[in-house]
Design an enzyme around this catalytic site. Structure first.
Site, short mmCIF file in Angstrom:
data_model
loop_
_atom_site.label_atom_id
_atom_site.label_comp_id
_atom_site.label_asym_id
_atom_site.label_seq_id
_atom_site.Cartn_x
_atom_site.Cartn_y
_atom_site.Cartn_z
N GLU A 136 -3.23 -1.41 -10.23
CA GLU A 136 -3.44 -2.80 -10.64
C GLU A 136 -3.50 -2.99 -12.16
O GLU A 136 -4.51 -3.45 -12.70
CB GLU A 136 -4.69 -3.37 -9.97
CG GLU A 136 -4.57 -3.43 -8.47
CD GLU A 136 -5.71 -4.17 -7.78
OE1 GLU A 136 -6.76 -4.40 -8.43
OE2 GLU A 136 -5.56 -4.52 -6.60
N GLU A 149 -2.31 -1.98 -1.06
CA GLU A 149 -3.63 -2.45 -0.65
C GLU A 149 -3.53 -3.80 0.06
O GLU A 149 -2.78 -4.69 -0.38
CB GLU A 149 -4.58 -2.62 -1.84
CG GLU A 149 -5.04 -1.34 -2.48
CD GLU A 149 -6.08 -1.58 -3.58
OE1 GLU A 149 -6.76 -2.63 -3.55
OE2 GLU A 149 -6.19 -0.72 -4.48
#
Length: 477
Positions: A190, A293
């Site tokens: 991320e 995710e």
């Protein structure tokens, strides 16, 4: 197995060009500890530093050595395989390999020893692994899980931090270059940087460092702004690279209105369109997508949630509708499935496929603190703050909105964050949690070695519970 995995069009394939769909989860709170996963407030490194100051080096080392040993064992690999999974994502904090107070270019063997325990047990049971750098020096994003203790992604401000991570990936690739059960490397979890070019340059440097010693393994490249934005990526994809999104939906989280997912056609369309927007780059470049995710947060009586059965039934329906999208979600449009990794394998009861028992030593010691932490809203992930305290922040938010022109707020990156997001990040995730760290750590004081061992053993699979309905949905995928 059939050799190293590789990219062919929008598919991941083996050496015989047979498609391989990677399905699994992530260890999560193991080699990168997140606050909601194990229950501490704030940031991992500060959490450890405060505990050490309260109980001393010897007991600190003993407890965390036991914690790392117990969190993932061969029993976990066996269950993982029995769930029908074939790939485990391993998030890790750079501090397992590097010493902040030493040379950032001197890699510690201890990190490989801990990683090997997971990689080797997975290989023994036919499970691929993806190595995921989840926290970097200075933090690659603004949030708590980057473990920087601030709300700026300082990783992008200091070239030495980036140099150290490029060097680390070169060392990791050299170490695992011959291991065919390692599916590949996830260079940054991320990333979030307003100057997209910095991320592109970093990926190009990592690719060069890895390919200098390891021409075979896949790269799993997260998009910018928390694995959601590929608009600035170059037209020419990196070779043997899979592009990674994270696909959480707000339907899977608590909301202030208290309403739950109904599975309407409009809601299902939103789930699908959110996914389609994120993979536009993959479709246009004919490259594979990996959903690194996703997954709802589940309610629990032990955490003070009311009517968890009704809430969780709705959350399972969210998951089913997401999985339905992924089952035919290949960017080529041919109706084949994508690879994915649901978040997360083991925790204290928020999202885990397995979770610490409410009857464990962990809950006996920390249970009341967890309830207090939830009421105060010290974890942003998967929680609503208690209405008694919410008004305090709402009043401050209203004050800030009144005095900050909208155009000035939008000048702050990430633009998707609201003033409320920034307010909570700075006041609760950082400052309030910094104080709460000491309250949490003091609960360790006075425990002898046997009690510390029992505490860490709360995370052994044989002492954990399994979220049966969730696991059954994943088995049937």
């Amino acid at each position: 197995m059939a050799g190293f995995l590789k990219v062919k069009g929008t598919k991941i394939v083996d050496e015989n060009d047979h498609p391989v769909v990677l399905k699994g989860s992530a260890t999560g709170g193991h080699m990168n500890m997140e606050n909601f996963i194990t229950g501490y407030p704030g940031h991992e490194t500060e959490h450890k530093q405060v505990i050490k100051s309260k109980i001393g080096q010897e007991k600190f080392d003993f407890f965390f050595d036991k914690f790392y040993d117990y969190f993932w064992t061969e029993s976990d690999a066996i269950l993982f395989k029995n769930l029908g999974f074939n790939c485990l994502r391993i998030p890790f904090n750079y501090r397992h390999f590097l010493d902040d107070e030493g040379d950032l270019f001197e890699v510690k063997q201890k990190g490989f020893e801990r990683m090997d325990k997971i990689v080797d047990t997975c290989a023994k049971h036919g499970i691929y692994t993806i190595l995921d750098l989840h926290a970097t020096p200075g933090g690659q994003n603004q949030d708590w899980h980057a473990d920087s203790k601030i709300h700026f992604a300082m990783f992008w401000e200091f070239k030495v931090f980036q140099d150290a991570m490029v060097n680390l990936w070169g060392k990791i690739a050299e170490y695992y270059k011959d291991n065919k059960w390692v599916a590949g490397y996830n260079p940054l979890n991320e990333p979030a940087v307003s100057d997209h070019s910095k991320l592109i340059k970093f990926y190009e440097r990592v690719d060069k460092a890895i390919r200098a010693v390891d021409p075979n393994h896949l790269l799993f490249l997260d998009g910018n702004t928390y694995a959601m934005d590929f608009r600035q990526f170059p037209d020419e994809p990196l070779k043997n690279a899979v592009y990674a999104i994270h696909d959480y939906t707000t339907f899977g989280f608590p909301n202030l209105e208290g309403t739950e997912y109904q599975g309407t056609s409009e809601q299902k369309t939103k789930i699908k369109s959110q996914y389609e927007r994120k993979i536009e780059f993959m479709k246009s470049r004919n490259v594979p997508v990996w959903n690194g995710e996703f997954g709802p947060v589940y309610a629990s009586e032990v955490r003070g949630d009311k009517d968890p059965h009704t809430i969780n039934k709705a959350r399972y329906n969210v998951l089913k509708d997401q999985l339905a999208v992924y089952k035919t979600g290949d960017p080529s449009g041919d109706g084949s499935p994508i690879s994915w990794s649901i978040w997360v394998y083991k925790d204290i009861g928020y999202q885990g496929l397995t979770y610490v028992s409410p009857k464990s030593k962990w809950y006996q010691l920390f249970g009341e603190f967890f309830l207090k932490k939830k009421k105060l809203g010290l974890d942003r992930w998967g929680n609503n703050i208690d209405p008694e305290f919410a008004k305090l922040y709402a009043d401050l938010e209203a004050h800030m909105k009144k005095n900050i022109p909208e155009k000035h707020h939008k000048a702050i990156y990430p633009h998707q964050w609201t003033i409320n997001d920034y307010l909570y990040r700075v006041s609760k995730d950082m400052l309030f949690s910094q104080y709460a760290q000491h309250e949490f750590a003091e609960l360790f004081v006075g425990l002898d070695f046997d009690e510390l061992d029992e505490l860490a053993a709360s995370f052994k699979l044989e002492n954990c519970l399994q979220r049966d309905e969730l696991n059954q949905i994943l088995r049937e995928y």
